[in-house]
Design an enzyme around this catalytic site. Structure first.
Site, mmCIF file in Angstrom:
data_model
loop_
_atom_site.group_PDB
_atom_site.id
_atom_site.type_symbol
_atom_site.label_atom_id
_atom_site.label_comp_id
_atom_site.label_asym_id
_atom_site.label_seq_id
_atom_site.Cartn_x
_atom_site.Cartn_y
_atom_site.Cartn_z
ATOM 1 N N GLY A 94 1.751 25.961 -29.802
ATOM 2 C CA GLY A 94 2.343 24.385 -30.018
ATOM 3 C C GLY A 94 2.245 23.551 -28.234
ATOM 4 N N ARG A 151 20.025 5.128 -44.434
ATOM 5 C CA ARG A 151 19.150 4.561 -43.426
ATOM 6 C C ARG A 151 17.718 4.248 -45.066
ATOM 7 N NH1 ARG A 151 17.395 9.286 -38.678
ATOM 8 N NH2 ARG A 151 19.057 8.787 -37.785
ATOM 9 N N LYS A 204 21.662 23.484 -36.407
ATOM 10 C CA LYS A 204 21.177 22.628 -35.108
ATOM 11 C C LYS A 204 20.902 21.109 -36.728
ATOM 12 C CE LYS A 204 18.274 19.882 -32.732
ATOM 13 N NZ LYS A 204 17.359 18.860 -33.447
ATOM 14 N N VAL A 214 4.860 17.684 -26.350
ATOM 15 C CA VAL A 214 5.493 17.042 -25.585
ATOM 16 C C VAL A 214 6.512 17.934 -25.092
ATOM 17 C CG1 VAL A 214 7.020 15.424 -26.949
ATOM 18 C CG2 VAL A 214 6.751 14.763 -24.387
ATOM 19 N N MET A 215 7.173 18.940 -25.977
ATOM 20 C CA MET A 215 8.289 19.503 -26.383
ATOM 21 C C MET A 215 7.949 20.673 -25.913
ATOM 22 S SD MET A 215 10.841 17.991 -27.690
ATOM 23 C CE MET A 215 11.975 19.167 -27.519
ATOM 24 N N GLY A 216 7.078 21.573 -26.590
ATOM 25 C CA GLY A 216 6.479 22.361 -26.173
ATOM 26 C C GLY A 216 6.055 22.958 -25.100
ATOM 27 N N HIS A 248 24.016 19.958 -36.351
ATOM 28 C CA HIS A 248 23.647 18.651 -35.353
ATOM 29 C C HIS A 248 23.297 17.820 -35.584
ATOM 30 C CE1 HIS A 248 21.626 16.626 -32.402
ATOM 31 N NE2 HIS A 248 22.704 17.299 -31.478
ATOM 32 N N ASN A 249 22.331 17.755 -36.590
ATOM 33 C CA ASN A 249 21.332 16.497 -37.193
ATOM 34 C C ASN A 249 21.966 15.807 -37.675
ATOM 35 O OD1 ASN A 249 19.763 17.341 -35.250
ATOM 36 N ND2 ASN A 249 17.574 17.028 -36.214
ATOM 37 N N SER A 259 18.405 20.546 -29.055
ATOM 38 C CA SER A 259 18.149 19.812 -28.774
ATOM 39 C C SER A 259 17.928 19.199 -27.692
ATOM 40 C CB SER A 259 19.980 18.694 -29.395
ATOM 41 O OG SER A 259 19.726 17.876 -29.490
ATOM 42 N N GLY A 260 17.262 17.762 -27.528
ATOM 43 C CA GLY A 260 17.659 16.493 -25.820
ATOM 44 C C GLY A 260 16.733 15.803 -25.936
ATOM 45 N N GLU A 277 24.596 13.625 -35.901
ATOM 46 C CA GLU A 277 23.761 12.679 -34.451
ATOM 47 C C GLU A 277 23.605 11.379 -36.348
ATOM 48 O OE1 GLU A 277 19.878 14.716 -33.144
ATOM 49 O OE2 GLU A 277 19.375 12.790 -33.831
ATOM 50 N N TYR A 278 22.920 11.468 -36.862
ATOM 51 C CA TYR A 278 22.872 10.281 -37.970
ATOM 52 C C TYR A 278 24.252 9.495 -37.943
ATOM 53 C CZ TYR A 278 18.455 11.450 -40.556
ATOM 54 O OH TYR A 278 17.270 12.425 -40.248
ATOM 55 N N ASN A 332 12.876 22.280 -36.186
ATOM 56 C CA ASN A 332 13.579 21.756 -37.018
ATOM 57 C C ASN A 332 13.081 22.429 -38.389
ATOM 58 O OD1 ASN A 332 15.688 20.132 -35.238
ATOM 59 N ND2 ASN A 332 14.521 18.226 -35.116
HETATM 60 C C1 6PG Z 1 17.154 16.624 -31.090
HETATM 61 C C2 6PG Z 1 16.656 15.582 -32.138
HETATM 62 C C3 6PG Z 1 15.619 15.980 -32.180
HETATM 63 C C4 6PG Z 1 15.011 14.916 -33.453
HETATM 64 C C5 6PG Z 1 15.031 14.376 -34.568
HETATM 65 C C6 6PG Z 1 15.000 13.176 -34.821
HETATM 66 O O1 6PG Z 1 18.827 17.028 -31.148
HETATM 67 O O2 6PG Z 1 16.408 16.474 -30.507
HETATM 68 O O3 6PG Z 1 17.902 15.156 -33.125
HETATM 69 O O4 6PG Z 1 15.801 16.866 -33.291
HETATM 70 O O5 6PG Z 1 14.380 13.429 -32.764
HETATM 71 O O6 6PG Z 1 15.192 15.110 -35.370
HETATM 72 O O7 6PG Z 1 15.567 13.082 -36.825
HETATM 73 P P1 6PG Z 1 14.931 12.212 -37.598
HETATM 74 O O8 6PG Z 1 13.470 11.572 -37.469
HETATM 75 O O9 6PG Z 1 14.873 12.517 -38.927
HETATM 76 O O10 6PG Z 1 15.727 10.789 -37.187
#
Ligand code: 6PG
Length: 473
Positions: free
Chosen positions: A12, A290, A185, A15-17, A188-189, A131-132, A192-193, A105
């Site tokens: 894959g 959201r 992870k 961009v991340m890969g 973590h998300n 993440s990042g 983040e939310y 994810n």
């Molecule tokens: C990260 C982000 C990444 C992604 C989110 C966005 O840690 O780099 O969390 O995994 O940007 O999954 O999630 P949503 O689209 O659900 O906001």
């Protein structure tokens, strides 16, 4: 194909890969990537730092044949069926001792299912949170691998090399057994939310409550990012306010529709917390808000219907209110981390994942989306007590919260009196107040349950289970 034995393979080349593979190559690993779309392989090669060894191929077989044994490869493909499809294609091509890492994810229950599916294959399978974003993947993400420790030992040198570093220490560590990497992870998300929701509420109060423009908002977030609120999310928010729109003469932030997207990790965190009986209200609220944002047409109707709602201006000196908001954001951010980490602690026990909490907060200090100055304080708290059930029980955290609590209350008072929605902030304060209350009014709920349904109750003065024939009309 050149006659190299490649150290690491990536499936894959989105961009991340691509970025993660380029990062590996910059650290001296010979890197090979596969994508069915040959243009992505070409882009990988053309983006490589001169002198590094990077190859893009468009068949899985070419990649597998090019890898040094035992093979180490990662897939970064969309969560769900694509991950199963890739595993299905890989199994006949790989050999005993090879390691597959799912770096996307994925839901942790999918990872558990895949571990079970592969358990007799002789292959190692690891669920790994990364993440990042794209910048992190290129320059140093926070990496959360879980599962088989033997497999981790095989891939550790590559992951350590590419990860972010804080005070010389790499933002990667083995996160525990089974699906621990993806669980960490996911949480973590969730955090983040929550933090994103809180920042958005504070933005609303500054922007509409105090009537500040984007330049003023930029300055406030710049100051905040130089103090105790310092974090990646505050930093990017600071810069977002300055971004110009290319299609109008406005700032871009003002032209963006107020409907928030979500790919699911926040919802999964809430769902799992519900199943485990762990209250994580700020995260739940962030997920719900959201969802609520998507009902734009209904909100527009309701806005017309209720337009005589309270006056929007917040008439206290703006420097006073800005300080209150800073403290409220700090307070609620701590509560958000506390809820997520408490969930992680409980899930680790219930699902036998043996998640090292001190390591979790250590590797979140750099590279990831929720990295912040506060994580250093949390790292001290978990170093002092790795079995800490809730950050709120740590005396230093308690002091920080106590110092900010009054301003937190003031913000909620000003906001709610004037009709501004601050569900995330309110949820954080309510959780704090409930958590620190020795005797909650839950005795009454137990009385009601026993009264209408003979559900029984326990007493404060003696052990046992009781039922009463309540005298009601
Ligand atoms: C990260 C982000 C990444 C992604 C989110 C966005 O840690 O780099 O969390 O995994 O940007 O999954 O999630 P949503 O689209 O659900 O906001």
């Amino acid at each position: 194909m050149e006659n190299y034995e490649y150290d690491f393979g990536m499936i894959g080349l989105g961009v991340m890969g691509r970025n993660l593979l380029l990062n590996m190559a910059d650290h001296g690993f010979k890197a090979i990537g596969f994508d069915m779309d040959a243009s992505k392989g070409a882009l990988l090669e053309s983006s490589a730092t001169p002198g590094t060894i990077v190859k893009g191929v468009s068949t899985l077989k070419d990649m597998i044949e090019g890898l040094k044994k035992p093979r180490k490869l990662m897939m970064l493909v969309p969560a769900g069926k694509p991950v199963d499809d890739v595993i299905g294609e890989l199994v006949p091509l790989l050999e005993k001792g090879d390691t597959i890492i799912d770096g996307g994810n994925s839901h942790y229950t999918d990872t558990l299912r895949r571990l079970d599916y592969l358990k007799n294959s002789g292959l190692h399978f690891m669920g790994c949170g990364i993440s990042g974003g794209e910048h992190g993947a290129r320059n140093g993400p926070s990496i959360m691998p879980g599962g088989d420790p033997e497999a981790y030992a095989l891939v550790e040198p590559v992951l350590v090399a590419v990860s972010a570093k804080v005070k010389g220490s790499p933002c990667v560590a083995h996160m525990g057994k089974k699906a621990a990497g993806h669980y960490v992870k996911m949480v973590h998300n969730g955090i983040e939310y929550a933090i994103m929701q809180l920042i958005s509420e504070v933005y609303e109060l500054l922007h509409n409550g105090l009537g500040l423009d984007n330049d003023e908002l930029h300055k406030i977030f710049r100051n905040w990012n130089e103090g105790e609120l310092q974090s990646f999310l505050i930093e990017i928010t600071r810069d977002i306010f300055l971004q110009k729109d290319e299609l109008s003469s406005n700032r871009l932030v003002d032209m963006i529709l107020d409907k928030a997207g979500a790919k699911g990790t926040g919802k999964w965190t809430s769902q799992d917390a519900m199943d485990l009986g762990m209250p994580i209200g700020v995260i739940d609220t962030a997920v719900s808000l959201r969802s609520l944002s998507a009902y734009k047409e209904e909100r527009t109707q309701a806005a017309a219907l209720y337009k005589s709602a309270p006056h929007p201006d917040i008439e206290i000196p703006s420097e006073v209110f800005i300080q209150q908001l800073s403290d409220a954001l700090y307070f609620a951010t701590i509560v958000s981390y506390a809820q997520g980490l408490a969930l992680l602690h409980k899930a680790s026990l219930e699902l036998q994942m043996e998640i090292p909490m001190t390591e979790v907060v250590r590797i979140w200090r750099g590279g990831c989306i929720i990295r912040s100055f506060l994580l250093e304080t949390f790292y001290q708290a978990y170093t002092a007590n790795p079995g800490l059930q809730n950050l709120l029980l740590n005396p230093e955290i308690a002091q920080l919260l106590q110092k900010k609590a009054q301003h937190m209350r003031a913000v909620i008072m000003h906001a709610t009196l004037r009709g501004y929605p601050v569900a995330g902030l309110m949820s954080a304060l309510s959780y704090f107040d409930a958590y620190r209350t020795e005797r909650l009014p839950t005795n009454l709920i137990q009385a009601q349950r026993d009264c209408f349904g003979a559900h029984t109750y326990q007493r404060t003065d003696r052990p046992g289970t009781f039922h009463t024939e309540w005298q009601t009309e």
